[in-house]
Enzyme design. Structure first.
Site, PDB file in Angstrom:
ATOM      1  N   VAL A 123      11.438  16.351  46.439  1.00  0.00           N
ATOM      2  CA  VAL A 123      10.025  16.651  46.672  1.00  0.00           C
ATOM      3  C   VAL A 123       9.902  18.155  46.937  1.00  0.00           C
ATOM      4  O   VAL A 123      10.498  18.670  47.882  1.00  0.00           O
ATOM      5  CB  VAL A 123       9.459  15.867  47.874  1.00  0.00           C
TER       6      VAL A 123
ATOM      7  N   ALA B 112      10.680  22.059  50.735  1.00  0.00           N
ATOM      8  CA  ALA B 112      11.206  21.083  49.788  1.00  0.00           C
ATOM      9  C   ALA B 112      12.235  20.221  50.510  1.00  0.00           C
ATOM     10  O   ALA B 112      12.761  20.609  51.558  1.00  0.00           O
ATOM     11  CB  ALA B 112      11.830  21.766  48.578  1.00  0.00           C
ATOM     12  N   LYS B 113      12.525  19.068  49.949  1.00  0.00           N
ATOM     13  CA  LYS B 113      13.518  18.169  50.530  1.00  0.00           C
ATOM     14  C   LYS B 113      14.016  17.233  49.439  1.00  0.00           C
ATOM     15  O   LYS B 113      13.273  16.910  48.499  1.00  0.00           O
ATOM     16  CB  LYS B 113      12.900  17.348  51.669  1.00  0.00           C
ATOM     17  N   ALA B 114      15.253  16.792  49.565  1.00  0.00           N
ATOM     18  CA  ALA B 114      15.819  15.847  48.609  1.00  0.00           C
ATOM     19  C   ALA B 114      16.486  14.706  49.360  1.00  0.00           C
ATOM     20  O   ALA B 114      16.955  14.882  50.485  1.00  0.00           O
ATOM     21  CB  ALA B 114      16.825  16.543  47.691  1.00  0.00           C
TER      22      ALA B 114
END
Length: 383
Positions: free
Chosen positions: A31, A76-78
């Site tokens: 995201v 952001a992040k995963a």
């Protein structure tokens, strides 16, 4: 699963990329929340319970965290849906980053979060053949292993000291509860012990440990290195607590440094403390924050308290392609200065506005993001 469109508002997310791989069983999501102030940067986590909504929430926290410390990257992040203890961990990780090779590292650079280690960051670099694909890599590879160095936990402790000073609480001798004795919690406890605080309770996934006269932090750190989460059983003194019971131990300071949403309204109403410092991401629910504010308990929000990791990541981003390692002394000094200043600013602004500290911190971060969006034509200019 939530409708992805329901996650979107005026701030983001700009992109939600879901990927999968039949051979390894990999499922995951990236995201990218908001890039008005810079490219997407945030940690990647691995857990069997990862959801798109969870990763989107954390990506928003990263947007606010970067803006809060006034550094120029975007949120952001995963997340990867997998057990980090799986023997197939490396294959799953490689499949995930390979599936995102168009995004990494051009739109997103991998950092470390729950379930991943410095070696995993090295695997990401290797799989994509790009030293700039990940930060937080081992020292032997020229990286800044900020989890290993305990940068985030150090920052949490510095914030705790700053918050205590703001409310006139002497840190020396103050009782502290640390929920979660992992990468963040153990480093926070170590620094707080150096600053003269008394750590009276800690916890791991195995349960909690309490001693009203203070735990031996040096012994706990040694046992953590030897026994991991089982240090609770190996300590051999104090009172064993069921998971979550450590939050009900009387103390001047409580540091939730484990999982999100662990303090709800009911728990917030029962806390016997003066300060809550959010070492974990999103450890309090919105309702709990209002209860804590109404009770006069000072709360330092997560994206202020645990922003030491993003400051270190900022240094690491600069050094990704450099022949020289970042200097840890400069990182620690900058973490202490920026986080202490932010703590004072947010607490003062909350008092001025008659708002919760979260509301004040979010307003500050949103102002900075909005300004960038307006300047780039992504948002209409405000009157």
């Amino acid at each position: 699963m939530s409708d992805v469109f329901s996650l979107m508002d005026e701030w983001g997310p700009e992109r939600v990329v879901c990927v999968s791989d039949t051979r390894t069983g990999m499922k995951g999501v990236l995201v990218i929340d908001n890039t008005a102030r810079g490219m997407g940067k945030g940690g990647m986590r691995m857990s069997p319970t990862v959801t798109v909504t969870e990763v989107a929430r954390l990506a928003r926290v990263m947007t606010y965290k970067w803006a809060g410390v006034d550094l120029f990257y975007g949120g952001a992040k995963a997340g990867i849906v997998a057990d980090p203890a799986s023997p197939d961990k490396e294959a799953i990780l490689r499949a995930f980053v390979r599936a995102l090779s168009k995004e990494i590292p051009h739109e997103y650079v991998v950092g470390l979060d729950m379930g991943l280690t410095e070696r995993d960051a090295a695997i990401v670099q290797d799989e994509l053949g790009d030293r700039g694909a990940a930060v937080g890599t081992p020292h032997a590879l020229g990286g800044m292993p900020y989890d290993e160095l305990g940068v985030t936990g150090f920052g949490v402790a510095e914030v705790t000291d700053a918050a205590a000073q703001e409310i006139g609480l002497p840190l020396k001798g103050a009782r502290v509860v640390v929920q979660g004795f992992g990468a963040v919690g153990h480093a926070a406890a170590r620094r707080l012990d150096e600053l003269g605080a008394t750590v009276v309770a800690i916890s791991t996934v195995r349960g909690g440990l309490h001693d009203p006269n203070g735990l031996d932090v040096a012994r706990l750190l040694k046992l953590r290195a030897e026994a991991g989460d089982d240090l609770i059983r190996e300590y051999g003194a104090g009172t064993f607590l069921d998971p979550g019971a450590e939050l009900r131990v009387p103390a001047e300071i409580v540091i939730p440094a484990a999982l999100q949403d662990v303090i709800d309204e009911e728990t917030a109403a029962r806390l016997e403390t003066r300060i809550v410092v959010e070492g974990a991401n999103l450890p309090t629910t919105p309702g709990a924050r209002r209860v804590l504010a109404d009770r006069g308990i000072t709360v330092v929000p997560d994206f202020v308290a645990n922003a030491g990791g993003v400051v270190a990541a900022g240094f690491a981003m600069d050094a990704r392609y450099s022949a020289f390692r970042p200097e840890p002394e400069a990182v620690f000094a900058t973490v202490a200065a920026k986080l202490r200043e932010n703590t004072s600013t947010v607490l003062a602004e909350a008092a001025r506005r008659g708002a919760t500290t979260h509301e004040a911190a979010v307003a500050l971060a949103q102002h900075r993001v909005r300004t960038a969006m307006e300047l780039k034509g992504r948002m209409a200019l405000t009157a």
